[in-house]
Design an enzyme around this catalytic site. Structure first.
Site, PDB file in Angstrom:
ATOM      1  N   GLU A 195     -16.339  -3.753 -11.045  1.00  0.00           N
ATOM      2  CA  GLU A 195     -17.476  -4.396 -11.726  1.00  0.00           C
ATOM      3  C   GLU A 195     -18.027  -5.572 -10.932  1.00  0.00           C
ATOM      4  O   GLU A 195     -19.106  -6.090 -11.254  1.00  0.00           O
ATOM      5  CB  GLU A 195     -17.065  -4.834 -13.136  1.00  0.00           C
ATOM      6  CG  GLU A 195     -16.217  -6.075 -13.236  1.00  0.00           C
ATOM      7  CD  GLU A 195     -14.736  -5.861 -12.967  1.00  0.00           C
ATOM      8  OE1 GLU A 195     -13.962  -6.811 -13.209  1.00  0.00           O
ATOM      9  OE2 GLU A 195     -14.341  -4.768 -12.507  1.00  0.00           O
TER      10      GLU A 195
ATOM     11  N   HIS B 285     -11.848  -5.136  -8.141  1.00  0.00           N
ATOM     12  CA  HIS B 285     -12.735  -5.196  -9.308  1.00  0.00           C
ATOM     13  C   HIS B 285     -13.988  -4.361  -9.039  1.00  0.00           C
ATOM     14  O   HIS B 285     -14.904  -4.835  -8.359  1.00  0.00           O
ATOM     15  CB  HIS B 285     -13.165  -6.638  -9.584  1.00  0.00           C
ATOM     16  CG  HIS B 285     -12.108  -7.486 -10.197  1.00  0.00           C
ATOM     17  ND1 HIS B 285     -11.901  -7.523 -11.563  1.00  0.00           N
ATOM     18  CD2 HIS B 285     -11.204  -8.327  -9.640  1.00  0.00           C
ATOM     19  CE1 HIS B 285     -10.897  -8.362 -11.822  1.00  0.00           C
ATOM     20  NE2 HIS B 285     -10.459  -8.852 -10.673  1.00  0.00           N
TER      21      HIS B 285
ATOM     22  N   CYS C 121      -7.480  -4.371 -11.858  1.00  0.00           N
ATOM     23  CA  CYS C 121      -6.809  -5.615 -11.485  1.00  0.00           C
ATOM     24  C   CYS C 121      -5.442  -5.683 -12.175  1.00  0.00           C
ATOM     25  O   CYS C 121      -4.628  -4.794 -11.995  1.00  0.00           O
ATOM     26  CB  CYS C 121      -7.688  -6.832 -11.761  1.00  0.00           C
ATOM     27  SG  CYS C 121      -7.100  -8.326 -10.902  1.00  0.00           S
TER      28      CYS C 121
END
Length: 205
Positions: A187, A185, A83
């Site tokens: 994650e 992202h 990001c």
């Protein structure tokens, strides 16, 4: 066999808890740290980031990790930015007319997305260059989670990139040498993001 070590660097900006859990699940021995020696010596350095480019760069420069990132890149030691942690790896960012110098591992500028709806928030497929290690074995139809208003749009010299479109094409991920970065992202991207992080971690050992 020991797990690869990853320094998740805390410079005051980033979604640290979910990144920590995702890296652990993907097979890393993760250390949340603001220690420069740990950032220097870990098998992989993970650079998070949320919010504004200038604020993230202020935290990075105050911590001193910018020099560590450049040194790792120069010595072919792996770095992954995510990001705004990806954006700051470029030469500069511009927000609200204000230019801020980045870490400068990649050439180019991070600029505002020209789209009817900003921020770009949600799931998108990406088109990856052949040979990108991050996307090994990942179905091209998989989607990744984005939330951002700014992006890099010009491919750095000699880099492999994955692109997507929101209003205009932009770089969703980039790899060159030992340094990789994702605008999305991983994650927060479910199984596809987990597979991408596993690919990165497996490349550390």
């Amino acid at each position: 066999m020991a797990k690869p070590s990853v320094a998740l660097f805390d410079y005051g900006s980033g979604n640290l808890r979910s990144a920590f859990r995702a890296l652990e699940r993907a097979g890393a021995d993760v250390e949340l740290t603001s220690d420069l020696d740990q950032a220097r010596n870990a098998d992989g350095l993970f650079v998070p980031g949320v919010g504004a480019f200038a604020a993230c760069m202020a935290g990075i420069e105050k911590s001193g990790v910018d020099a560590v990132i450049r040194a790792r890149a120069a010595s072919q030691r792996p770095v992954l930015g995510v990001c705004v942690g990806a954006q700051v790896l470029f030469a500069e960012g511009i927000e609200h007319g204000v230019e801020t110098a980045g870490v400068g591992v990649f050439e180019g500028r991070v600029d505002h997305l020209e789209a009817d709806r900003v921020p770009h928030m949600g799931w998108n497929t990406v088109t990856a260059d052949e040979g990108m290690r991050l996307f090994t074995g990942i179905d091209p139809e998989e989607r990744f989670y984005f939330v951002h208003s700014y992006a890099a749009k010009i491919v750095p010299e000699g880099a492999l990139v994955a692109t997507t479109v929101h209003g205009e094409p932009f770089i969703a991920a980039v790899e060159r040498g030992s340094v990789a970065a994702t605008q999305f992202h991983p994650e927060k991207s479910g199984d596809a993001g987990a597979a991408l992080l596993t690919n990165w971690i497996e490349g550390l050992s």
